[in-house]
Scaffold this active site. Structure first.
Site, short mmCIF file in Angstrom:
data_model
loop_
_atom_site.label_atom_id
_atom_site.label_comp_id
_atom_site.label_asym_id
_atom_site.label_seq_id
_atom_site.Cartn_x
_atom_site.Cartn_y
_atom_site.Cartn_z
N HIS A 134 27.94 2.43 61.00
CA HIS A 134 29.05 1.57 61.40
C HIS A 134 28.75 0.13 60.97
O HIS A 134 27.61 -0.34 61.03
CB HIS A 134 29.34 1.68 62.89
CG HIS A 134 28.42 0.98 63.84
ND1 HIS A 134 28.58 -0.34 64.21
CD2 HIS A 134 27.35 1.43 64.53
CE1 HIS A 134 27.67 -0.67 65.09
NE2 HIS A 134 26.89 0.38 65.29
N ASP A 146 22.27 -4.17 64.90
CA ASP A 146 23.30 -3.21 65.34
C ASP A 146 24.67 -3.62 64.82
O ASP A 146 25.40 -4.34 65.51
CB ASP A 146 23.31 -3.15 66.87
CG ASP A 146 24.27 -2.11 67.43
OD1 ASP A 146 24.69 -1.23 66.66
OD2 ASP A 146 24.57 -2.19 68.62
N GLU A 180 33.20 1.15 65.81
CA GLU A 180 32.25 2.02 66.50
C GLU A 180 31.96 1.49 67.89
O GLU A 180 31.81 2.27 68.85
CB GLU A 180 30.96 2.13 65.69
CG GLU A 180 29.94 3.14 66.23
CD GLU A 180 28.96 2.58 67.24
OE1 GLU A 180 28.18 3.35 67.81
OE2 GLU A 180 28.97 1.34 67.48
N GLU A 181 31.89 0.18 67.99
CA GLU A 181 31.54 -0.43 69.28
C GLU A 181 32.63 -0.23 70.34
O GLU A 181 32.39 -0.48 71.53
CB GLU A 181 31.23 -1.92 69.10
CG GLU A 181 30.06 -2.23 68.18
CD GLU A 181 28.70 -1.79 68.75
OE1 GLU A 181 28.69 -1.19 69.84
OE2 GLU A 181 27.68 -2.04 68.10
N ASP A 209 22.07 4.12 62.61
CA ASP A 209 22.57 3.11 63.53
C ASP A 209 21.38 2.46 64.21
O ASP A 209 20.73 3.07 65.05
CB ASP A 209 23.49 3.78 64.56
CG ASP A 209 24.24 2.76 65.43
OD1 ASP A 209 23.95 1.56 65.32
OD2 ASP A 209 25.11 3.20 66.20
N HIS A 296 23.34 -5.95 71.55
CA HIS A 296 24.69 -6.39 71.95
C HIS A 296 24.71 -7.84 72.46
O HIS A 296 25.50 -8.18 73.34
CB HIS A 296 25.26 -5.45 73.02
CG HIS A 296 25.76 -4.15 72.46
ND1 HIS A 296 26.41 -3.21 73.22
CD2 HIS A 296 25.71 -3.63 71.20
CE1 HIS A 296 26.74 -2.17 72.46
NE2 HIS A 296 26.32 -2.41 71.23
#
Length: 447
Positions: A134, A146, A180-181, A209, A296
């Site tokens: 992603h 990420d 994707e998130e 990922d 994140h």
């Protein structure tokens, strides 16, 4: 990587996945009694030597993604200018390298999303080896680990395919997923909009990922045994121990492929779980600290990368693409099917069976006996599903997994090499809870 989601996604149409890839070593076969994602035995062609992917090239892509985020509000999230600029950057590189690229659009949360698909010319169009990552970040930061890390690594692997003018047996395809998130929206859209005939051509999907975590671990997906063993073979060769990936199970873009009956695998270097003392002893780094403390967060920048992990995992990706791409598929063996409906009583513990009589098959069943199951039920988390061999041996396929999802439409692989092939095989289903009902719609054995 997405936040935690239910382990099983919505049921999709079953597909017969044929011509899957072979192990690169005899040890790639599953252990006796193992039930895994679909796989099939193949002959193995001699593969060209996989390249050493220059980590400097991968980091150069990450620097570009960081610059894009910096110029666009600090992130590359779905629906934001930074994401579209990221897609445009990757697409330009692939177009210049001779790939055929397709920009797929979808809508999520009121914004247009984008998937980028890149096909390398040549190879068997009926046996596609696909790699994906992603490309979006969360809103909070630029998302360099990420998942700039996976996206940059498969981009550089694709460019290495072009530099080598690789001519693999399989057709190579790469994908960069949007949103994707938000729950694997882009990859779900891609898989759900593929015609059944096209899904059946994908012999395997490799997912990457988070592969450059600053306090890294070396995790291999525990899904298809051939893919898993291929990655393990690479890491044995460089003297690095691995562990089975559990932190992100069902939380990344392999999940829609897996639910469609497509064999999946991949690599992961860890997110917000804490590294144990034992893991720090074998991998280095700091115990008691997250694999990626910036998961994140706004600090997931180009400084949030371990170069050694990024280098090793990038090389492992190329190793898998080169070796799995060279495997020559062998057509599946004879199939036997029972399409008669069998009601599953709403009576806790009661078992029902659907028989298939197998005849004309020489010797024992294969180590990769394919079992395709179609069960209609309103709460699959109630069900235990087993394959019963002619001698009474039981191989568990599903054990009350899937929660409140409807229906089990899935392919399994069973190592039944200790069983005589001919005889009466049974699909056995038990409903261990009250209220929900259903029936066995059909099932099939492929030898």
């Amino acid at each position: 990587m997405s936040p935690s989601v239910p382990r099983r996604l919505a049921a999709v149409t079953a597909v017969a996945v044929a011509g899957l890839f072979a192990a690169t070593a005899p040890s790639a076969l599953a252990a006796p009694g193992t039930v895994t994602a679909p796989a099939a035995v193949s002959a193995v062609a001699a593969a060209p030597t996989p390249p050493d992917i220059p980590v400097a090239n991968v980091k150069a892509h990450l620097a570009q993604l960081q610059s894009i985020a910096t110029a666009n509000g600090g992130n590359r999230a779905h629906g934001k200018a930074g994401y579209k600029a990221s897609i445009d950057y990757v697409k330009a590189k692939l177009d210049a390298a001779g790939f055929t690229t397709t920009l797929q659009t979808f809508t999520s949360s009121g914004a247009t999303g984008y998937n980028l698909i890149a096909d390398w010319p040549g190879g068997d169009p009926n046996s596609v080896l696909m790699s994906g990552s992603h490309l979006d970040s969360v809103n909070a930061g630029p998302g360099i680990n990420d998942n700039g890390s996976g996206s940059a690594a498969i981009l550089e692997t694709a460019l290495a395919v072009s530099r080598a003018q690789l001519q693999p047996t399989k057709h190579l395809r790469f994908g960069w997923w949007g949103a994707e998130e938000l729950g694997m929206i882009g990859s779900k859209y891609y898989v759900n909009n593929l015609p059944a005939a096209e899904k059946s051509k994908i012999s395997g999907y490799l997912n990457f990922d988070m592969i450059g975590s600053p306090n890294p671990g070396y995790f291999v997906y525990d899904d298809d045994p051939t893919i898993e063993q291929t990655f393990k073979n690479f890491y044995v060769g460089v003297g690095i121990p691995t562990e089975i990936e559990t932190e992100g199970d069902g939380r990344s873009d392999h999940a829609p492929f897996k639910d469609a009956g497509i064999p999946v695998g991949g690599l992961f270097s860890g997110a917000d779980y804490t590294k144990t003392a034992a893991q720090a002893q074998k991998w280095g780094g700091t115990s008691g600290k997250a694999f990626d403390a910036c998961y994140h967060a706004s600090c997931d920048t180009s400084a949030n990368i371990d170069d050694t992990a990024l280098d090793r995992n990038s090389d492992a990706i190329a190793y898998a693409v080169w070796n799995l791409g060279a495997a020559t598929p062998v057509p599946p063996g004879p199939s036997f099917e029972n399409t008669a409906d069998v009601n599953i009583p709403d009576s806790p513990g009661a078992a029902v069976t659907s028989p298939i009589t197998v005849s004309g098959v020489t010797g024992n069943a294969p180590a990769t006996l394919k079992v395709d199951v179609n069960i209609v039920h309103t709460y699959v988390g109630d069900l235990v599903v087993d394959l019963v061999a002619p001698d009474g041996s039981v191989y568990n396929l599903r054990n009350r997994s899937g929660g409140s999802a409807d229906n089990i439409v899935q392919g399994f692989t069973v190592n039944a090499s200790s069983e005589v092939a001919n005889g009466v095989w049974k699909l056995q289903v038990k409903d261990l809870a009250a209220q929900d009902t259903g029936y066995i719609n059909s099932w099939k054995l492929t030898f």
